[in-house]
Design a protein around this motif. Structure first.
Motif, mmCIF file in Angstrom:
data_model
loop_
_atom_site.group_PDB
_atom_site.id
_atom_site.type_symbol
_atom_site.label_atom_id
_atom_site.label_comp_id
_atom_site.label_asym_id
_atom_site.label_seq_id
_atom_site.Cartn_x
_atom_site.Cartn_y
_atom_site.Cartn_z
ATOM 1 N N GLU A 163 -53.690 68.040 -0.369
ATOM 2 C CA GLU A 163 -53.547 67.286 -1.627
ATOM 3 C C GLU A 163 -53.581 65.785 -1.368
ATOM 4 O O GLU A 163 -54.322 65.041 -2.022
ATOM 5 C CB GLU A 163 -52.235 67.667 -2.315
ATOM 6 N N TRP A 179 -54.727 64.146 1.242
ATOM 7 C CA TRP A 179 -56.034 63.741 1.745
ATOM 8 C C TRP A 179 -57.085 63.769 0.647
ATOM 9 O O TRP A 179 -57.971 62.938 0.619
ATOM 10 C CB TRP A 179 -56.453 64.628 2.908
ATOM 11 N N TRP A 180 -56.999 64.761 -0.238
ATOM 12 C CA TRP A 180 -57.975 64.867 -1.318
ATOM 13 C C TRP A 180 -57.887 63.634 -2.215
ATOM 14 O O TRP A 180 -58.902 63.064 -2.600
ATOM 15 C CB TRP A 180 -57.741 66.146 -2.118
ATOM 16 N N HIS A 181 -56.636 63.219 -2.537
ATOM 17 C CA HIS A 181 -56.456 62.027 -3.365
ATOM 18 C C HIS A 181 -56.914 60.767 -2.635
ATOM 19 O O HIS A 181 -57.360 59.807 -3.275
ATOM 20 C CB HIS A 181 -55.000 61.885 -3.811
ATOM 21 N N ALA A 182 -56.811 60.771 -1.318
ATOM 22 C CA ALA A 182 -57.257 59.625 -0.511
ATOM 23 C C ALA A 182 -58.751 59.703 -0.194
ATOM 24 O O ALA A 182 -59.274 58.844 0.503
ATOM 25 C CB ALA A 182 -56.458 59.553 0.781
ATOM 26 N N LYS A 183 -59.420 60.754 -0.694
ATOM 27 C CA LYS A 183 -60.860 60.962 -0.501
ATOM 28 C C LYS A 183 -61.264 61.105 0.970
ATOM 29 O O LYS A 183 -62.300 60.624 1.412
ATOM 30 C CB LYS A 183 -61.666 59.853 -1.173
ATOM 31 N N VAL A 184 -60.419 61.787 1.732
ATOM 32 C CA VAL A 184 -60.727 62.108 3.126
ATOM 33 C C VAL A 184 -61.762 63.237 3.129
ATOM 34 O O VAL A 184 -61.630 64.190 2.353
ATOM 35 C CB VAL A 184 -59.449 62.543 3.885
ATOM 36 N N PRO A 185 -62.785 63.159 3.965
ATOM 37 C CA PRO A 185 -63.790 64.226 4.002
ATOM 38 C C PRO A 185 -63.177 65.577 4.417
ATOM 39 O O PRO A 185 -62.241 65.638 5.217
ATOM 40 C CB PRO A 185 -64.780 63.762 5.073
ATOM 41 N N LYS A 230 -58.541 62.129 -15.515
ATOM 42 C CA LYS A 230 -57.765 61.513 -14.436
ATOM 43 C C LYS A 230 -56.575 62.373 -14.013
ATOM 44 O O LYS A 230 -56.028 62.200 -12.944
ATOM 45 C CB LYS A 230 -57.294 60.116 -14.829
ATOM 46 N N GLY A 270 -57.224 67.745 -10.773
ATOM 47 C CA GLY A 270 -57.229 67.598 -9.325
ATOM 48 C C GLY A 270 -56.645 68.794 -8.610
ATOM 49 O O GLY A 270 -56.375 69.838 -9.199
#
Length: 116
Positions: free
Chosen positions: A17, A19-25, A57, A60
């Motif tokens: 979660e 990482w997903w919000h931080a846009k990590v691949p 927004k 997610g």
């Protein structure tokens, strides 16, 4: 025998979660968690939350909600918990030394409505 698969834990889901919000691949997430990238892709796709009543927004992936959904899906599939009489039958035959294959095949042979 094949590889042993373990379910994602709540801690792993929370990391996904964040990482997903931080846009990590996804590849990087998979590398750090020591999971296959398809596991992460499936997890995000399966537990992605979106509602047309709310703005985009708010959509997610949410780790705690994903864990609750997973627990709910797994509990629904547990036939022996949902049918106590079937559970008693299976446990009794196991105590007699029957294997799970023998129990299942015998139920098919007898034409039982509920089978394992």
């Amino acid at each position: 025998m094949g590889a042993v698969y373990t379910q994602l834990s709540l801690q792993e889901r929370r990391k996904i979660e964040n990482w997903w919000h931080a846009k990590v691949p996804v590849r990087e997430m998979a590398r750090v968690l020591k999971r296959h990238k398809s596991t992460i892709f499936r997890e995000i796709k399966r537990n992605f939350w979106a509602d047309d009543a709310f703005p985009k927004k708010y959509a997610g992936y949410f780790g705690h909600a994903a864990q609750l959904q997973t627990n709910k899906r797994r509990s629904v599939q547990r036939k022996l918990i949902r049918h106590p009489e079937l559970c008693k039958t299976v446990v009794a035959k196991i105590k007699l030394g029957w294997t799970p294959e023998q129990i299942g095949n015998r139920m098919i042979y007898e034409g039982a409505k509920l089978r394992v």
